[in-house]
Write an enzyme that holds these catalytic residues in place. Structure first.
Site, PDB file in Angstrom:
ATOM      1  N   PHE A 193       0.862  -1.187   0.000  1.00  0.00           N
ATOM      2  CA  PHE A 193       0.000   0.000   0.000  1.00  0.00           C
ATOM      3  C   PHE A 193       0.901   1.241   0.000  1.00  0.00           C
ATOM      4  O   PHE A 193       0.666   2.211   0.709  1.00  0.00           O
ATOM      5  CB  PHE A 193      -0.917  -0.025   1.236  1.00  0.00           C
TER       6      PHE A 193
ATOM      7  N   GLU B 286      16.444   6.500  -6.406  1.00  0.00           N
ATOM      8  CA  GLU B 286      16.163   5.837  -5.131  1.00  0.00           C
ATOM      9  C   GLU B 286      17.264   6.154  -4.108  1.00  0.00           C
ATOM     10  O   GLU B 286      18.374   6.527  -4.485  1.00  0.00           O
ATOM     11  CB  GLU B 286      16.155   4.305  -5.332  1.00  0.00           C
TER      12      GLU B 286
ATOM     13  N   LYS C  18      13.466  -6.011 -16.492  1.00  0.00           N
ATOM     14  CA  LYS C  18      12.427  -5.656 -17.463  1.00  0.00           C
ATOM     15  C   LYS C  18      12.632  -6.353 -18.813  1.00  0.00           C
ATOM     16  O   LYS C  18      11.672  -6.873 -19.399  1.00  0.00           O
ATOM     17  CB  LYS C  18      12.385  -4.135 -17.644  1.00  0.00           C
TER      18      LYS C  18
END
Lengths: 341, 341
Positions: A11, A211, A226
């Site tokens: 979340f 990040e 990816k």
């Protein structure tokens, strides 16, 4: 009226943007598809978990998230762990939004497997499970009758997997190339403008483009995951990130960028995968000098690009222009819609 | 085994490439979708017509086309006109491949309407009917239970309409921009290289990039029909080509192209459509100076590009790279597959 019950594993930014989208589009989903979207479980890393088989109050969950869910303030608070919710909770779709573990794809992969085993469907924004266990998970979904979608693992909600399934029918994908990591775009641009590595990273962190630990991006592992996902899904490559040849952008200097520029080129972290006539796939991530007047040179900021070469539809290129978290959430939302429309 | 019977209105380059694709992929279609593709009617402008409710021999039709179908050589030769075949022939899908009439959209539009009225489906590579009568035809299809697809009217088989329907669910398209006519790309490039208009046209004709009468392309009407189709289908614009503001590239000089270049720009025939807050759509085709380092500047040769701006998925850009007739045929083929998969 039929309910579609969602269990959200995670979340964070994407999960909360998805929750808001579910609130905003609930009426549209019902009016167009006759389905009511209900969230029955929310599991977080360190903010507590919620569970209510009748449906969690999403507005309240969004309000309470920052201070953490707890027994006193949240009627739906549960001491059940994420795993318990996956195994024992009531839901139709597992929505996997937990952080990536690039080395194993766990625990997300096992949770998805468990949900599929129980004939539920699963949607993942986490690329670990698809990079590591795509063929297992796809086979499990097919065997048990559930669906497994994961559009936002590559280029957010930009249609790639859904595009192949619905818009490139009977096409054979023979080649994939693209710029799939925007953090490296940002850093290379900053270096080109004369910033030091330290300045580039600091500025990127301030803008949310880099990040706290940027090694996954800089060393090419995010891009490797990816291209691995793309290769496995679009070309049945059967590879994992350990089989991708990976070179990141660490150590690239302004001098190298200037030298490229002098030759009418610019450096980009390119991802490539190619299938040979025997069906074997080679996947590579590496910095490349691309011509300044090529489309790839124009991909900057948070944008990314992928080109698919196919037998019947030639070469198609898709660019996602400066996405935000909304586009990632939409990828998940669209996967959920795809389950019943 | 279920047959899908196709009536081909038109057997030019696209029709013949489609016929070859049907031959090549018949087994794959049957094995994946359990359907057998059969062509029951072929109508041509001046090469005669064929009809056989059990299925025409496509290989033979391809061989005989050049010299024209006739009573002696072709068992399936018919004196029935295209209209008679549409009204009285046995088929499930009308495949409209006849040449564009930009001023009326006819006779293709009426034929499609007739097929839909008879509860059949229709697939069109001809943009006239969609530019002029989209809302009528869509309503007719919905009322009678047929389908109406037309992917290859814009950018060949590049998924745009199918993409919106299947991959951008619940997205509201607010803006469309793109370079949709490749003939003008070719001519502008040639002028930039110092060729005269006459040389550019001659060279283009030799390469198959320029029509015998190039006015539809040069004066922007082909582009206008395409932005009209996009606006009507993606934004419910309810416009026709007469409502598009159209300026072509006729009269553009090397001096203008050089002046643009000196400012780091290049001239492209851009198509734009925008929806205001009241849902009204304005569509414009005009030459524009675009920055040389923008993606649009890199679209050359036979390539084309479209960008869709949406509420949920942001701005997506799709490039079709140097297509051939195969990609147009694939657009039609994919529409046919979409009817039953």
């Amino acid at each position: 009226m039929e309910e579609v019950r969602l269990a959200l594993m995670g979340f964070g930014n994407v999960g909360r943007a998805l929750a808001q989208m579910i609130i905003d589009k609930r009426a549209a989903v019902y009016s167009k598809y006759g389905k009511r979207l209900v969230v029955t479980a929310i599991a977080t890393g360190s903010h507590g978990n919620l569970y209510n088989p009748k449906g969690i109050d999403l507005k309240q969950a969004l309000q309470h998230y920052e201070k953490g869910f707890n027994e006193d303030d949240d009627a739906d608070w549960t001491e059940d762990s994420a795993d318990t919710l996956v195994y024992c909770g009531e839901y139709d779709v597992l929505v996997e939004l937990s952080p990536l573990n690039i080395r194993t794809g766990q625990p997300a992969a096992n949770r998805i497997k468990q949900a599929l085993k129980m004939k539920k469907s699963a949607v993942s924004a986490n690329k670990g499970p698809v990079a590591w266990y795509y063929s297992d998970l796809a086979a499990m979904a097919q065997a048990r009758g559930g669906k497994f979608y994961f559009e936002s693992t590559v280029m957010d909600g930009t249609p790639i997997f859904n595009l192949r399934d619905n818009c490139l029918k009977l096409c054979d994908v023979t080649q994939i190339e693209g710029i799939l990591n925007s953090t490296t775009n940002f850093i290379l641009k900053a270096l080109e403008e004369g910033k030091t590595w330290e300045q580039a990273l600091e500025e990127g962190r301030a803008l949310g483009m880099v990040e706290a630990d940027p090694s996954m991006d800089i060393d090419g592992w995010d891009a490797a995951a990816k291209i691995c996902v793309l290769s496995n899904v679009l070309m049945n490559a059967g590879i994992d990130p350990g089989k991708v040849s990976v070179q990141g952008i660490r150590g690239i200097t302004k001098e190298q960028l200037d030298a490229a520029k002098a030759e009418g080129k610019t450096i980009k972290l390119m991802c490539r995968a190619e299938k040979d006539v025997f069906g074997r796939v080679t996947a590579v991530v590496a910095p490349e000098e691309v011509p300044a007047d090529s489309l790839y040179a124009d991909i900057g900021g948070a944008s990314s690009v992928v080109s698919l070469t196919t037998d019947l539809m030639g070469k198609l290129t898709i660019v996602e222009n400066d996405p935000t978290i909304i586009q990632t959430a939409y990828g998940v939302f669209q996967d959920i819609l795809r389950l019943f429309s």
